[in-house]
Design an enzyme around this catalytic site. Structure first.
Site, short mmCIF file in Angstrom:
data_model
loop_
_atom_site.label_atom_id
_atom_site.label_comp_id
_atom_site.label_asym_id
_atom_site.label_seq_id
_atom_site.Cartn_x
_atom_site.Cartn_y
_atom_site.Cartn_z
N LEU A 1 0.77 -1.12 -0.24
CA LEU A 1 -0.17 -0.20 -0.09
C LEU A 1 1.02 0.77 0.04
CD1 LEU A 1 -2.54 -0.88 2.71
CD2 LEU A 1 -2.93 -1.22 -0.10
N ASP A 2 0.53 2.46 -0.27
CA ASP A 2 1.29 3.69 -0.56
C ASP A 2 0.97 4.11 0.87
OD1 ASP A 2 1.69 3.60 -3.74
OD2 ASP A 2 0.19 4.90 -3.68
N ARG A 3 2.29 4.92 0.71
CA ARG A 3 2.69 5.38 1.92
C ARG A 3 1.72 5.76 3.10
NH1 ARG A 3 8.27 8.43 4.17
NH2 ARG A 3 7.43 9.06 6.13
#
Length: 423
Positions: free
Chosen positions: A185-187
């Protein structure tokens, strides 16, 4: 040195007294130590030398294990009638093993510092308690967390604390092996993060996620899929159609004189290498103020896929996505963006009210600098624990017949506030 297995290791002579011998490969491990997915079926695969070393020595650094194989410093001893006249030969990481085979490692591994997952990152008690509150599901095969926004899933340059590191430090429970990432997942994205608890379950999950992307075209229009992922996103504007399918290939371009890169839509006919990317979407709700809540279902797993498809194809960038929706946010006029350069420099990083410097309350659309409004709300995947039991009792397992796990993660507080404000 090797944790619980240390007492099982013995030193054997092979020309010189320089080898550490691992336990012999068992019949069950030789037959079903790892698995793969083909056309929704879980098929057993014989274990490899690399997998056996990692299984026997969970505390030995993985980088060192790969280096030993790369330098051809690993040996194999097959069963022999006279143990004093065994033959030893080099073994490659991908070589398959038979029942009774023994792997030999150089004696130098005994002096190698091992991973101590309990103390590796020296977490404080509040940090450990916080991470454990993120757990939403656990069984013998997997862990599922509701990842907070602002925390990276994997370490890198200038990243001291990431989900994989902290999970290895405090989410082992009774297992000697740490949980492992199976997707990303993106930050600044929040929501469901699935981790494998064993090498075998991790391999199976990796295979499921890879199979989903490679067979994405076959999943178009299907109501029941082996893996389903549903994200919620608040976007600026409204798509022309209430629901639809986005099929736009993605490619990476370098910007800022090579200092950074971004993902963009590319034409397959161009020379630029591209990856096919497919996303289903539907409107959940719209607001009189011009915001729209979308449910996004990625059929492929490409970097920044949902963010780029929303911004460049639908023309509705996700709220708080300044990388792909900067101009749209400026035109929107609802926010003061004069001092915003990147989402990671938002105000919420200055107010450290939770462990790891997190603040989940700031960033709704009522504030001048809203955060990324993208959340992995729901994942449906096969019951991996049951699937592995079926593989052990038969030659293979049809994942489409395995009961599914439906996992749901609550919105972070700032997104919940935006939801309330738009209804």
């Amino acid at each position: 040195m090797f944790g619980a297995l240390r007492s099982q290791l013995v030193t054997r002579q092979c020309n010189t007294n320089k080898w550490v011998t691992l336990p012999p490969v068992t019949a069950s491990a030789a037959a079903t130590a790892t698995v793969e997915v083909k056309e929704n079926r879980v098929l057993p695969r014989p274990t490899t030398a690399l997998k056996w070393v990692l299984q026997c020595c969970p505390n030995l650094p993985r980088a060192l294990v790969h280096k030993l194989f790369r330098l051809r410093q690993v040996r194999i001893a097959s069963p022999a009638p006279d143990p004093h006249h065994q033959t030893f030969k080099r073994v490659a990481a991908k070589d398959t093993l038979n029942t009774g085979d023994r792997i030999l490692l150089p004696q130098s591994v005994k002096q190698t510092p091992t991973h101590d997952h309990k103390h590796h990152s020296q977490l404080t008690t509040p940090e450990i308690n916080f991470i454990r509150t993120l757990l939403i599901y656990k069984d013998p095969a997997i862990l599922v967390l509701n990842k907070p926004p602002g925390m990276p899933v994997q370490g890198g340059i200038n990243i001291k604390r990431s989900m994989d590191v902290v999970a290895a430090s405090c989410l082992n429970y009774e297992y000697s092996q740490p949980p492992r990432l199976v997707h990303r997942l993106d930050r600044d994205c929040s929501g469901i993060l699935v981790m494998g608890r064993t090498q075998t379950s991790t391999t199976l999950l990796h295979s499921i996620f890879r199979e989903k992307t490679s067979r994405a075209l076959d999943d178009i229009g299907k109501e029941k899929r082996i893996l389903q992922r549903k994200y919620w996103a608040l976007v600026l504007g409204c798509p022309k159609r209430p629901k639809g399918l986005v099929t736009a290939s993605l490619g990476k371009v370098v910007v800022d004189n090579g200092r950074s890169d971004r993902i963009t839509i590319v034409d397959k006919s161009t020379l630029m290498s591209s990856q096919h990317a497919i996303t289903e979407y539907r409107m959940i709700a719209s607001s009189s103020k011009g915001y729209t809540w979308l449910e996004l279902s990625p059929l492929t797993g490409r970097k920044h896929q949902l963010r780029v498809h929303c911004a460049e194809v639908l023309g509705t960038p996700i709220v708080g996505d300044y990388k792909y929706g900067w101009q749209a946010h400026r035109k929107w006029g609802h926010f003061d963006l004069s001092n915003v350069k990147d989402s990671c420099e938002e105000e919420h990083h200055r107010e450290e009210t939770l462990p790891f410097g997190l603040n989940l309350n700031k960033g709704s659309i009522s504030e001048t600098h809203p955060r990324l409004h993208l959340h992995c709300k729901k994942i449906v995947l096969p019951d991996i624990s049951r699937a592995l039991q079926n593989v052990q009792s038969s030659s293979n397992c049809d994942l489409s017949l395995v009961e599914g796990l439906e996992l749901v993660a609550d919105l972070p507080p700032y997104m919940q506030r935006s939801w309330d404000l738009t209804h």
